[in-house]
Design a protein around this motif. Structure first.
Motif, PDB file in Angstrom:
ATOM      1  N   MET A 132      65.087  25.639  60.065  1.00  0.00           N
ATOM      2  CA  MET A 132      63.989  26.208  59.277  1.00  0.00           C
ATOM      3  C   MET A 132      62.745  25.354  59.446  1.00  0.00           C
ATOM      4  O   MET A 132      62.819  24.168  59.727  1.00  0.00           O
ATOM      5  N   SER A 133      61.583  25.983  59.233  1.00  0.00           N
ATOM      6  CA  SER A 133      60.339  25.289  59.508  1.00  0.00           C
ATOM      7  C   SER A 133      59.876  24.501  58.300  1.00  0.00           C
ATOM      8  O   SER A 133      60.245  24.751  57.170  1.00  0.00           O
ATOM      9  N   GLY A 134      59.024  23.546  58.580  1.00  0.00           N
ATOM     10  CA  GLY A 134      58.427  22.778  57.516  1.00  0.00           C
ATOM     11  C   GLY A 134      56.984  22.500  57.848  1.00  0.00           C
ATOM     12  O   GLY A 134      56.605  22.381  58.999  1.00  0.00           O
ATOM     13  N   GLY A 135      56.129  22.355  56.815  1.00  0.00           N
ATOM     14  CA  GLY A 135      54.729  22.080  57.054  1.00  0.00           C
ATOM     15  C   GLY A 135      54.024  23.249  57.707  1.00  0.00           C
ATOM     16  O   GLY A 135      54.474  24.391  57.665  1.00  0.00           O
ATOM     17  N   ASP A 136      52.880  22.943  58.330  1.00  0.00           N
ATOM     18  CA  ASP A 136      52.086  24.009  58.919  1.00  0.00           C
ATOM     19  C   ASP A 136      52.067  23.925  60.439  1.00  0.00           C
ATOM     20  O   ASP A 136      51.154  24.423  61.081  1.00  0.00           O
ATOM     21  N   GLU A 137      53.083  23.303  61.048  1.00  0.00           N
ATOM     22  CA  GLU A 137      53.119  23.179  62.498  1.00  0.00           C
ATOM     23  C   GLU A 137      53.714  24.411  63.165  1.00  0.00           C
ATOM     24  O   GLU A 137      53.551  24.604  64.373  1.00  0.00           O
ATOM     25  N   LEU A 138      54.459  25.208  62.404  1.00  0.00           N
ATOM     26  CA  LEU A 138      55.001  26.463  62.917  1.00  0.00           C
ATOM     27  C   LEU A 138      54.198  27.625  62.329  1.00  0.00           C
ATOM     28  O   LEU A 138      53.472  27.482  61.342  1.00  0.00           O
ATOM     29  N   VAL A 139      54.336  28.790  62.950  1.00  0.00           N
ATOM     30  CA  VAL A 139      53.510  29.934  62.582  1.00  0.00           C
ATOM     31  C   VAL A 139      53.644  30.278  61.104  1.00  0.00           C
ATOM     32  O   VAL A 139      52.650  30.478  60.400  1.00  0.00           O
ATOM     33  N   ASP A 140      54.857  30.347  60.591  1.00  0.00           N
ATOM     34  CA  ASP A 140      55.042  30.751  59.193  1.00  0.00           C
ATOM     35  C   ASP A 140      54.464  29.720  58.244  1.00  0.00           C
ATOM     36  O   ASP A 140      53.830  30.067  57.233  1.00  0.00           O
ATOM     37  N   VAL A 151      56.516  40.422  57.136  1.00  0.00           N
ATOM     38  CA  VAL A 151      57.598  39.607  56.563  1.00  0.00           C
ATOM     39  C   VAL A 151      58.633  39.274  57.625  1.00  0.00           C
ATOM     40  O   VAL A 151      59.090  38.126  57.731  1.00  0.00           O
ATOM     41  N   ALA A 152      59.030  40.258  58.422  1.00  0.00           N
ATOM     42  CA  ALA A 152      60.026  40.020  59.464  1.00  0.00           C
ATOM     43  C   ALA A 152      59.527  39.001  60.488  1.00  0.00           C
ATOM     44  O   ALA A 152      60.268  38.106  60.916  1.00  0.00           O
ATOM     45  N   LEU A 153      58.281  39.123  60.887  1.00  0.00           N
ATOM     46  CA  LEU A 153      57.693  38.196  61.854  1.00  0.00           C
ATOM     47  C   LEU A 153      57.718  36.773  61.311  1.00  0.00           C
ATOM     48  O   LEU A 153      58.133  35.824  62.003  1.00  0.00           O
ATOM     49  N   LEU A 154      57.287  36.593  60.063  1.00  0.00           N
ATOM     50  CA  LEU A 154      57.253  35.257  59.470  1.00  0.00           C
ATOM     51  C   LEU A 154      58.657  34.719  59.217  1.00  0.00           C
ATOM     52  O   LEU A 154      58.905  33.515  59.351  1.00  0.00           O
ATOM     53  N   ALA A 155      59.591  35.603  58.896  1.00  0.00           N
ATOM     54  CA  ALA A 155      60.969  35.173  58.690  1.00  0.00           C
ATOM     55  C   ALA A 155      61.590  34.685  59.994  1.00  0.00           C
ATOM     56  O   ALA A 155      62.357  33.717  60.007  1.00  0.00           O
ATOM     57  N   CYS A 156      61.268  35.357  61.098  1.00  0.00           N
ATOM     58  CA  CYS A 156      61.748  34.891  62.406  1.00  0.00           C
ATOM     59  C   CYS A 156      61.239  33.485  62.681  1.00  0.00           C
ATOM     60  O   CYS A 156      61.992  32.605  63.138  1.00  0.00           O
ATOM     61  N   SER A 157      59.972  33.259  62.417  1.00  0.00           N
ATOM     62  CA  SER A 157      59.410  31.928  62.622  1.00  0.00           C
ATOM     63  C   SER A 157      60.130  30.895  61.759  1.00  0.00           C
ATOM     64  O   SER A 157      60.505  29.818  62.242  1.00  0.00           O
ATOM     65  N   ARG A 158      60.351  31.217  60.520  1.00  0.00           N
ATOM     66  CA  ARG A 158      61.015  30.286  59.601  1.00  0.00           C
ATOM     67  C   ARG A 158      62.436  29.971  60.053  1.00  0.00           C
ATOM     68  O   ARG A 158      62.920  28.849  59.910  1.00  0.00           O
ATOM     69  N   ALA A 159      63.110  30.969  60.642  1.00  0.00           N
ATOM     70  CA  ALA A 159      64.490  30.788  61.079  1.00  0.00           C
ATOM     71  C   ALA A 159      64.596  30.229  62.498  1.00  0.00           C
ATOM     72  O   ALA A 159      65.703  30.073  63.019  1.00  0.00           O
TER      73      ALA A 159
END
Length: 516
Positions: free
Chosen positions: A1-9, A76-84
């Motif tokens: 999972m992502s953290g901070g603002d380095e990934l798209v989500d 939501v799906a796009l951002l969820a993919c980034s988070r995952a």
């Protein structure tokens, strides 16, 4: 999972911490009116959707094909993919199924998500499937449960967008999280919408301008307003929708504005007091049409975005008033990027009037073409300033002319150049001549096969009630162009056809000659 603002989500949801109740998405309700989804609610929906994806046992780096128009559910799906840690591959319901199957075959997605059940038939055996709706992400068929010990890092692929390829198959452009976020930051430094802004998104989901819209709206702490696709074919209703939704910014290709200028120009003044910014790009905006749009919206800031899918966009420049006859200028490059205009020897172009090829340096560059190392090597070339460094720059294939004011003006494509009787011809130059003729509203020029060898054909759209003759157009061309650059065929059409991304469909124009 992502953290901070380095990934798209992380970057796009950063505003959730600063103002959870501020609207993030404003969407029309079926019965009328609009629903606002706040940043806090959007973040919660993304977290829940990412948990659903995690339950499917997908591995970090797996591809997820998302077949949808731009909507709250697809965002939501796009951002969820980034988070995952998954790579999203956007397509649109407007895209023919056969083309989607080609993309599926190329990317081997682990999950196919669609807004319509009938679009799930492209999923191969063993691939998980799910539906997107207002309730969220609803799995329908599970795939193999693998999981992954790895986590996403900024250099991982965030998304793959497919464009037309020279091989006849779609070409996949891979963008990393680092590149996308660098683009967002550079773009917002030049033309942020304001935290109280409402950004209308009008592009198909698979078109990279939709990612620009997301960066403008969510990255800028503003609200995204998805415009129903059907309204783009109803210009009066489209303008009224923008007014009712309180839209302050519209991004899109010039083709979005042509029907409005033609059939709903009298409606546009209603937007004067609220519409703060228009960003146009993706293709040339004919100067006469642009001047008319500006006259109808004199208080709106007009920005020309230029770039390629390999960088999403590399420059944002406020369009001067009055706009030069040469067209809308390109540039400057957004912070963190540099546009280099180089001649055939790789030397900088410094002489006004000279033409060179645009090369792009910076962080916001694609990683490569999906499963095509040869094409990647041809496009990502050693930095001509210092080849020994190992740094790569993008050789775009776009040509530009250096203006006397130091600005760049688009001058066609390196690979669109045609040979007529041994002479090099850039169709864009002829199109500009045609558009300068009073009464001409649109023009497209292409090379076609003729009994005497390659010839030029011009397709022309005239203003209602204006009498423009083919002979007169050719005479105007003869007056300012060499004979080999004068179109042999002139055909008047009601409109210039565009493809799924809103750009001129030159294949359709060529095919229409055979039918005539």
């Amino acid at each position: 999972m992502s953290g901070g603002d380095e990934l798209v989500d992380g970057f796009l949801l950063a505003s959730a911490g600063a103002g959870a109740d501020r609207p993030a998405i404003v969407r029309p309700c079926p019965g009328g009116g609009f629903e606002e989804i706040g940043y806090g609610e959007l973040r919660d929906r993304v977290v829940r959707a990412a948990d659903v994806l995690g339950g499917l046992g997908l591995a970090a780096g797996d591809r997820v094909l998302i077949d949808s128009d731009t909507s709250a559910a697809s965002v939501v799906a796009l951002l969820a993919c980034s988070r995952a840690g998954l790579t999203f591959v956007p397509v649109s319901p407007e895209m023919p199924v056969e083309r989607v199957r080609q993309i599926v075959a190329a990317t081997c997605p682990a999950l196919v998500l669609a807004a319509r059940p009938d679009r799930l038939g492209v999923a191969p055996d063993g691939c998980a499937t799910g539906l997107l709706d207002d309730a969220g992400l609803r799995p329908l068929r599970a795939g193999p449960r693998r999981g992954s010990p790895f986590r996403a890092v900024p250099t991982d692929p965030a998304h793959i967008v497919f464009t037309s390829g020279t091989t006849g198959r779609p070409k996949g452009i891979v963008m990393s999280h680092r590149a996308v976020v660098a683009f967002f930051r550079g773009m917002l430094a030049q033309c942020a919408p304001g935290a109280d802004g409402r950004v209308a998104t009008v592009s198909p989901f698979q078109f990279d301008m939709t990612l620009l819209d997301l960066g403008q709206a969510l990255g800028g702490g503003a609200a995204l307003v998805p415009v129903p696709r059907g309204l783009l074919r109803q210009p009066r209703r489209f303008v009224r929708f923008l007014d009712a939704a309180g839209v302050t910014q519209v991004d899109g290709v010039p083709s979005v504005w042509r029907p409005v200028l033609r059939h709903a120009a009298d409606e546009l003044p209603v937007l004067r007091d609220r519409l703060r910014q228009i960003i146009v790009g993706g293709e040339a905006f004919p100067v006469p049409e642009f001047r008319r749009l500006r006259a109808l919206l004199p208080r709106t800031r007009m920005v020309n975005v230029f770039g390629q899918s390999e960088s999403i966009a590399c420059s944002f420049g406020e369009i001067p008033d009055p706009v030069p006859d040469a067209g809308l200028p390109i540039g400057p490059a957004h912070p963190g990027a540099e546009l280099m205009l180089l001649d055939e020897r790789g030397a900088p172009v410094t002489t006004p009037g000279a033409v060179g090829e645009i090369h792009l340096r910076g962080t916001a560059l694609f990683s490569g073409y999906w499963a095509d190392p040869e094409a990647t090597r041809a496009a990502l070339v050693p930095d001509p300033r210092c080849p020994e460094s190992g740094q790569r720059v993008f050789r775009s294939g776009d040509l530009a002319r250096l203006g006397p004011d130091g600005a760049l003006y688009f001058a066609g494509r390196r690979d669109a150049q045609v040979q007529i009787h041994g002479n090099r011809v850039e169709p864009g130059e002829i199109e500009r001549r045609l558009l300068a003729v009073p009464g001409v509203e649109g023009a497209a020029v292409l090379a076609v096969d003729d009994a005497g060898g390659p010839a030029l054909a011009a397709f022309v759209v005239t203003a209602p009630g204006r009498d423009v003759a083919a002979a007169g157009l050719r005479e105007r061309c003869f007056a300012s162009l060499p004979a080999y650059m004068v179109p042999r065929v002139v055909r008047f059409v009601e409109r210039i056809p565009v493809n799924g991304n809103g750009k001129v469909d030159r294949d359709a124009l060529a095919a229409s000659l055979g039918r005539g």
